[in-house]
Enzyme design. Structure first.
Site, PDB file in Angstrom:
ATOM      1  N   ASP A 177     -38.716  17.541  48.527  1.00 27.29           N
ATOM      2  CA  ASP A 177     -39.195  16.874  49.447  1.00 27.29           C
ATOM      3  C   ASP A 177     -40.100  17.813  50.379  1.00 27.29           C
ATOM      4  OD1 ASP A 177     -39.713  14.476  51.363  1.00 27.29           O
ATOM      5  OD2 ASP A 177     -37.336  14.464  51.583  1.00 27.29           O
ATOM      6  N   ASP A 179     -41.811   6.442  52.819  1.00 30.75           N
ATOM      7  CA  ASP A 179     -40.468   5.935  52.071  1.00 30.75           C
ATOM      8  C   ASP A 179     -40.349   4.472  52.095  1.00 30.75           C
ATOM      9  OD1 ASP A 179     -39.477   8.501  52.277  1.00 30.75           O
ATOM     10  OD2 ASP A 179     -39.027   8.445  54.301  1.00 30.75           O
TER      11      ASP A 179
END
Length: 535
Positions: free
Chosen positions: A168, A223
């Protein structure tokens, strides 16, 4: 990962203030396990990865028991048999600080057997284990990140038997993603263990232009959420990026929300779109209690075969307008996967031609509906009534297919696409480069007589050297197709595109990589601004 954290110094301060946790508890069986057989790193992700990730359904509530029960479910519910391999742990699996030697510590309450013990269990089922970390100071949920610890953490992952790393982008201290992700790539390679590397930097820094050199997939956007609008926006952002993906390196439009609250029609649409785009299919629902309908969707072998097609060419938009889209994906062996998508709330009839999707040379074609399995023949258009928010996905067989399909024409130097500004159709409109988006003003078709055309029907325009000029600096524009030599183009093995009349190369003015930079003809020099990919 969905919980974003600040990218400045605050996460580091919080991490330093959190108490130390005990060392991980690892069973001797875990420590002694030999790594399961795997491909060499260069062969990883030859097709898009298939698997599960816990975040969409469980958030931070991950545990060893959850991962084991999910692996059991996949082993028994048909998913493993259909090709799903990876059982991936997301954020929140570790303690809030490293140990005294700087090692990551699996939370001993959540993972009493450690990550290594969990990997033993998953591997014994014939599945593979994935894990999550972050290329910043902390993960998105505030746990220790890998920035500055890449070699140490990669070695730990390898020793635990990890097969997949989702990496991430939180708390990144403003350091470029290429620098941070390169460090982890090199650290993973140094372990000697084949570990799929998924870059999760939310589509920032035009990751698709460099991701293939570092990882096996890259997130194209922020996302996803379990809503139609979220899924639609991600599709729009990803549909024009097919030219950057292929075997071993894939556009990742994020995990599947199938089974998490969208309608059955919308679930099928997401799965169909992701398969057409050659995306990783990472289920994000509770597989231990998934409905029969959800499992039937996730394990449809005909649709999975499109996603896993070994040719590895993502589908491209060949027509779009009014919320009605047509995508075509060439498949190994000559078939084409054709997807008709109705973005609107009400049903509509969507029609395309066999030529538009890249099929030629037959009196009739066989259309296989990949959801129902029904087959029919057509000698004319490909057409279906598509429900609102729905898709129809066909496999088109028969006839031949051109060696080079329609697609976006992307400049290697910038990663941007040859674009007709504002989707104009006016002859004389000079072309430019712009962020790839798959719009009809960026989709070019190579014809048998060497033309490059944009749009269809009466609006068809040809790539044209203005005024039949043959001097360096001649602008490149769209014009009504007339068969002239100034509208004929040759694709060369080195990626250059030369005008048949002039012998000059299609180029970007000044070698610019900026949006809006104009296209022109220049003396061929081999510069990256003169190299193109039609895909």
């Amino acid at each position: 990962m969905h919980l974003r954290r600040p990218t400045g110094a605050l996460p580091l301060l919080l991490a330093l203030l959190l108490p130390l946790a005990p060392a991980p508890l690892l069973g001797t069986a875990a420590a002694a396990e030999s790594a399961p057989a795997g491909s060499a790193p260069a062969d990883l992700a030859a097709t898009p990865p298939l698997g599960f990730n816990d975040w969409n359904a469980y958030g931070c509530n991950v545990s060893e028991s959850l991962i084991k029960s999910t692996a059991d479910a996949m082993h028994g519910n048909g998913m493993q048999a259909a090709g799903y391999q990876y059982v991936n742990i997301d954020d929140c699996w570790m303690t809030s600080t490293r140990d005294g030697s700087g090692n990551l510590v699996p939370d001993p309450v959540k993972f009493p057997d450690g990550i290594a013990g969990t990997a033993v269990y998953v591997h014994r089922l014939g599945l593979k284990l994935g894990i999550y970390e972050d290329g910043g100071m902390t993960t998105c949920a505030g746990y220790p990140g890998s920035l500055g610890h890449e070699a140490q953490d990669a070695a730990a992952f390898a020793s635990w038997g990890v097969d997949y790393l989702k990496y991430d982008n939180c708390a990144n201290q403003g350091i470029s993603a290429t620098s941070r992700y390169t460090a982890m790539r090199d650290a993973l390679h140094a372990t000697g263990r084949p570990i799929v590397f998924g870059l999760c930097n939310w589509g920032e820094e035009s990751v698709w232009t460099w991701g293939a050199s570092l990882g096996n997939s890259w997130r194209t956007t922020g996302d996803i959420a379990p809503t139609y609008d979220s899924m639609l926006g991600i599709f729009h952002a990803t549909a024009g990026l097919g030219g950057f993906a292929g075997p071993g390196h894939w556009n990742d439009p994020d995990m599947l929300e199938v089974g998490n609250g969208m309608s059955a029609t919308e679930d099928r649409t997401e799965f169909s779109l992701w398969a057409e785009l050659a995306a990783p299919l990472i289920a994000g629902t509770d597989l231990t209690s998934a409905s029969a309908d959800t499992l039937a969707l996730l394990t449809n072998r005909r649709v999975l075969a499109v996603d896993q097609d070994p040719l590895g060419r993502p589908g491209q938009l060949v027509a779009a307008g009014g919320g009605l889209d047509v995508l075509a994906r060439p498949l190994a062996g000559g078939d084409v996967a054709v997807l008709l998508f109705d973005e609107n709330a009400t049903a509509a009839t969507i029609t395309t031609s066999t030529a538009a999707v890249g099929k030629t040379g037959a009196a009739s074609y066989t259309l296989t509906d990949l959801w129902s399995g029904a087959q029919r023949s057509t000698a004319g258009p490909i057409s279906a009534t598509v429900p609102g928010h729905g898709t129809v996905l066909y496999r088109v067989s028969g006839g031949g297919s051109p060696a080079v399909p329609s697609g976006v024409l992307s400049a290697v130097g910038s990663g941007r696409c040859l674009d007709v500004p504002w989707a104009a159709a006016t002859p004389g409109t000079q072309l430019e480069i712009w962020d790839c988006n798959g719009g009809g003003n960026q989709v070019w078709t190579r014809t048998a007589d060497g033309r490059l055309t944009v749009y269809t029907g009466s609006a068809t325009r040809c790539l044209d050297a203005a005024g039949n000029a043959t001097a360096p600096g001649t602008r490149v524009q769209i014009w009504s197709c007339n068969g002239g030599a100034n509208q004929q183009w040759r694709f060369n093995p080195d990626g250059t595109v030369t005008g048949v009349q002039s012998g000059l190369c299609l180029d970007v003015t000044g070698g610019s990589t900026a949006n809006g930079a104009l296209a022109r003809l220049s003396t061929c020099s081999g510069d990256r601004s003169q190299r193109w990919r039609l895909s």
